[in-house]
Design an enzyme around this catalytic site. Structure first.
Site, PDB file in Angstrom:
ATOM      1  N   ASN A 208       0.845  -1.203   0.000  1.00  0.00           N
ATOM      2  CA  ASN A 208       0.000   0.000   0.000  1.00  0.00           C
ATOM      3  C   ASN A 208       0.881   1.253   0.000  1.00  0.00           C
ATOM      4  O   ASN A 208       2.104   1.143   0.002  1.00  0.00           O
ATOM      5  CB  ASN A 208      -0.942  -0.032   1.207  1.00  0.00           C
ATOM      6  N   LYS A 284       9.242 -17.619  -9.632  1.00  0.00           N
ATOM      7  CA  LYS A 284       8.635 -16.477 -10.337  1.00  0.00           C
ATOM      8  C   LYS A 284       7.555 -16.979 -11.286  1.00  0.00           C
ATOM      9  O   LYS A 284       7.784 -17.905 -12.069  1.00  0.00           O
ATOM     10  CB  LYS A 284       9.716 -15.730 -11.110  1.00  0.00           C
ATOM     11  N   PRO A 301      -4.355 -11.804  10.307  1.00  0.00           N
ATOM     12  CA  PRO A 301      -4.791 -11.530  11.681  1.00  0.00           C
ATOM     13  C   PRO A 301      -4.837 -10.018  11.902  1.00  0.00           C
ATOM     14  O   PRO A 301      -4.060  -9.283  11.290  1.00  0.00           O
ATOM     15  CB  PRO A 301      -3.692 -12.166  12.542  1.00  0.00           C
ATOM     16  N   ASP A 302      -5.732  -9.548  12.751  1.00  0.00           N
ATOM     17  CA  ASP A 302      -5.783  -8.121  13.071  1.00  0.00           C
ATOM     18  C   ASP A 302      -4.935  -7.919  14.325  1.00  0.00           C
ATOM     19  O   ASP A 302      -5.356  -8.263  15.438  1.00  0.00           O
ATOM     20  CB  ASP A 302      -7.231  -7.674  13.295  1.00  0.00           C
ATOM     21  N   ILE A 303      -3.738  -7.411  14.117  1.00  0.00           N
ATOM     22  CA  ILE A 303      -2.769  -7.311  15.219  1.00  0.00           C
ATOM     23  C   ILE A 303      -3.311  -6.406  16.327  1.00  0.00           C
ATOM     24  O   ILE A 303      -3.285  -6.763  17.512  1.00  0.00           O
ATOM     25  CB  ILE A 303      -1.403  -6.769  14.710  1.00  0.00           C
ATOM     26  N   PHE A 317      -4.294   3.377  14.455  1.00  0.00           N
ATOM     27  CA  PHE A 317      -4.510   4.437  13.479  1.00  0.00           C
ATOM     28  C   PHE A 317      -5.683   4.035  12.613  1.00  0.00           C
ATOM     29  O   PHE A 317      -6.005   2.847  12.501  1.00  0.00           O
ATOM     30  CB  PHE A 317      -3.247   4.653  12.627  1.00  0.00           C
ATOM     31  N   LYS A 331     -14.636   1.680  14.334  1.00  0.00           N
ATOM     32  CA  LYS A 331     -13.375   0.913  14.395  1.00  0.00           C
ATOM     33  C   LYS A 331     -12.846   0.773  15.817  1.00  0.00           C
ATOM     34  O   LYS A 331     -12.393  -0.291  16.223  1.00  0.00           O
ATOM     35  CB  LYS A 331     -12.333   1.593  13.492  1.00  0.00           C
TER      36      LYS A 331
HETATM   37  N1  CTP Z   1      -4.368  -3.202  11.753  1.00  0.00           N
HETATM   38  C1  CTP Z   1      -3.807  -4.333  12.307  1.00  0.00           C
HETATM   39  N2  CTP Z   1      -3.880  -5.512  11.652  1.00  0.00           N
HETATM   40  C2  CTP Z   1      -4.523  -5.621  10.474  1.00  0.00           C
HETATM   41  C3  CTP Z   1      -5.123  -4.460   9.911  1.00  0.00           C
HETATM   42  C4  CTP Z   1      -5.027  -3.274  10.565  1.00  0.00           C
HETATM   43  O1  CTP Z   1      -3.226  -4.251  13.379  1.00  0.00           O
HETATM   44  N3  CTP Z   1      -4.579  -6.777   9.879  1.00  0.00           N
HETATM   45  C5  CTP Z   1      -4.297  -1.948  12.508  1.00  0.00           C
HETATM   46  C6  CTP Z   1      -3.557  -0.833  11.791  1.00  0.00           C
HETATM   47  O2  CTP Z   1      -2.178  -0.834  12.119  1.00  0.00           O
HETATM   48  C7  CTP Z   1      -4.253   0.404  12.338  1.00  0.00           C
HETATM   49  C8  CTP Z   1      -5.658  -0.062  12.596  1.00  0.00           C
HETATM   50  O3  CTP Z   1      -5.602  -1.486  12.673  1.00  0.00           O
HETATM   51  O4  CTP Z   1      -3.701   0.811  13.560  1.00  0.00           O
HETATM   52  C9  CTP Z   1      -6.678   0.321  11.560  1.00  0.00           C
HETATM   53  O5  CTP Z   1      -6.197   0.043  10.277  1.00  0.00           O
HETATM   54  P1  CTP Z   1      -7.067   0.419   8.997  1.00  0.00           P
HETATM   55  O6  CTP Z   1      -6.343  -0.007   7.787  1.00  0.00           O
HETATM   56  O7  CTP Z   1      -7.522   1.840   9.108  1.00  0.00           O
HETATM   57  O8  CTP Z   1      -8.363  -0.423   9.218  1.00  0.00           O
HETATM   58  P2  CTP Z   1      -8.697  -1.932   8.996  1.00  0.00           P
HETATM   59  O9  CTP Z   1      -8.797  -2.603  10.286  1.00  0.00           O
HETATM   60  O10 CTP Z   1      -7.735  -2.537   8.025  1.00  0.00           O
HETATM   61  O11 CTP Z   1     -10.139  -1.832   8.379  1.00  0.00           O
HETATM   62  P3  CTP Z   1     -10.616  -1.336   6.929  1.00  0.00           P
HETATM   63  O12 CTP Z   1      -9.478  -1.622   5.987  1.00  0.00           O
HETATM   64  O13 CTP Z   1     -11.817  -2.148   6.659  1.00  0.00           O
HETATM   65  O14 CTP Z   1     -10.907   0.129   7.058  1.00  0.00           O
END
Ligand code: CTP
Length: 391
Positions: A208, A284, A301-303, A317, A331
């Protein structure tokens, strides 16, 4: 923090001397008054005129000009708030550590009773020399501040440890010494930065637009406020604090979890990919005759969510391109973190890649604090002050 500070710079005879021109500019830009002393050998690498022009002050070389003798070392000591010796050669380090005063720089160092910051620079073998390390240890133990050299290509043609720290790090270390608001002293903070990379095959990845600048600004600021910082980033940061480099979301999750013990706070400033490639190709990928390609992604995983509510202050963030506040409220409740810093990534004048930001901080009770557009450094300081005001 450097506004109106009197900074005395000591330049010794090393090739990194030319980099001090940039350091002088950084100090001057932040409002400091700069004076420069050179050793006679340093004059082989930089000219008095350059330094005089950049510092806008007279430049000093030796105190043994018998026709025009003034005890410069005493007046320079009286005036300066800090003495920054960069690059500090093995020779000068050893002289200072042993009380030798054979030029204006070493004589001034001997008479200086305020903070002295040294940025050593030398060949790797010299850096590893026991006598040099002993002398540095001696200086450290007597309260000298040292910005350790980095590893890289050296002027002598070899690669290794001994290269003078980046001037930005010397600058940061100076700020840290002056930082009166050491409100994070004793605190341990883990900060993530950058956009994760999810490999498709050995040469391609999904990522990204995150530049990592906000995370770095937070880590620098936390360090300057006295915190023990661990930066987990998707790039190497070359900073005076601990830096773990990770690539994918899975690697970042592992690094965060392995290092979370004893942390007071985790700030997830990284843009973590929500999905990764289910089965990255080992070799590749060839396009062959295919006109289209479908890659299957699986959820990462959502850390932030995983670490929230477990006793460590969790700050997230929230990057949104629409309905900023509504999405941020949703959120923070979903993730359960203590604070969420929301910014609008659709604006070109802030956010991704920009040096500026404008944010809204939400707490668990959905109270909102707005920080108007400012540099990422200033925004970082305000975020840290806000997050730690109740701790
Ligand atoms: N984050 C995380 N792990 C993930 C995705 C996001 O820890 N797999 C954390 C990011 O570091 C940030 C927060 O979650 O602090 C929000 O990230 P953001 O990209 O705004 O939101 P998402 O949870 O990814 O949700 P969406 O993309 O649907 O807006």
């Amino acid at each position: 923090m450097l506004e109106n500070k009197n900074i005395l710079i000591g330049i010794t005879g090393g090739i990194a001397a030319y980099k001090i021109c940039t350091l002088i500019r950084l100090y001057k830009k932040s409002g400091a008054n700069v004076r420069v002393i050179l050793t006679p050998n340093a004059l082989n690498f930089v000219t008095k005129l350059t330094l005089q022009t950049l510092s806008n002050n007279e430049v000093y070389v030796d105190n043994f000009d018998v026709d025009n003798f003034k005890p410069e070392h005493i007046s320079l000591c009286d005036e300066a708030d800090i003495f920054v010796i960069a690059p500090a050669t093995a020779n000068t380090i050893s002289k200072i550590a042993n009380g030798i005063c054979d030029n204006l720089l070493t004589t001034t160092a001997c008479a200086f009773n305020k903070p002295i910051l040294l940025a050593p620079a030398m060949n790797t073998n010299m850096w590893n020399n026991n006598f040099i390390q002993e002398n540095l240890e001696k200086l450290k133990n007597t309260g000298y501040h040292i910005v350790n050299p980095g590893t890289g290509f050296l002027a002598c043609g070899t690669t290794g440890e001994g290269r003078m720290a980046e001037v930005e790090d010397i600058y940061d270390s100076t700020v840290k010494i002056f930082s009166r608001k050491q409100i994070l002293k004793g605190k341990k903070i883990l900060i993530t930065a950058g956009g994760t990379k999810e490999m498709i095959d050995p040469v391609r990845y999904i990522s990204n637009c995150s530049s990592g600048k906000m995370g770095i600004a937070l880590a620098d600021c936390a360090y300057n406020m006295g915190a023990e910082v661990t930066l987990v980033s998707t790039f190497k940061a070359n900073k005076p604090y601990k830096n773990l480099v990770t690539e994918s979301a899975i690697e970042m999750e592992k690094a965060v979890k392995e290092n979370i013990v004893n942390q007071d706070c985790v700030i997830m400033a990284a843009a973590v990919a929500d999905y990764r490639v289910k089965e990255p190709a080992k070799e590749k990928m060839k396009k062959g005759e295919k006109d289209s390609l479908t890659i299957e992604l699986v959820k990462n995983p959502d850390i932030l969510q995983e670490i929230s509510g477990k006793g460590v202050l969790a700050v997230g963030f929230c990057a949104e391109s629409e309905n900023l506040i509504e999405n941020a409220k949703e959120k923070i409740q979903k993730k359960g973190c203590d604070y969420l810093v929301a910014n609008d990534i659709s604006r070109k004048d802030i956010g991704f890649s920009s040096d500026m930001n404008e944010v809204y901080i939400l707490d668990k009770k959905l109270n909102i604090t707005h920080f108007e557009r400012d540099t990422k450094q200033n925004i970082a300081q305000r975020i840290l002050e806000k997050v730690f005001e109740q701790v």
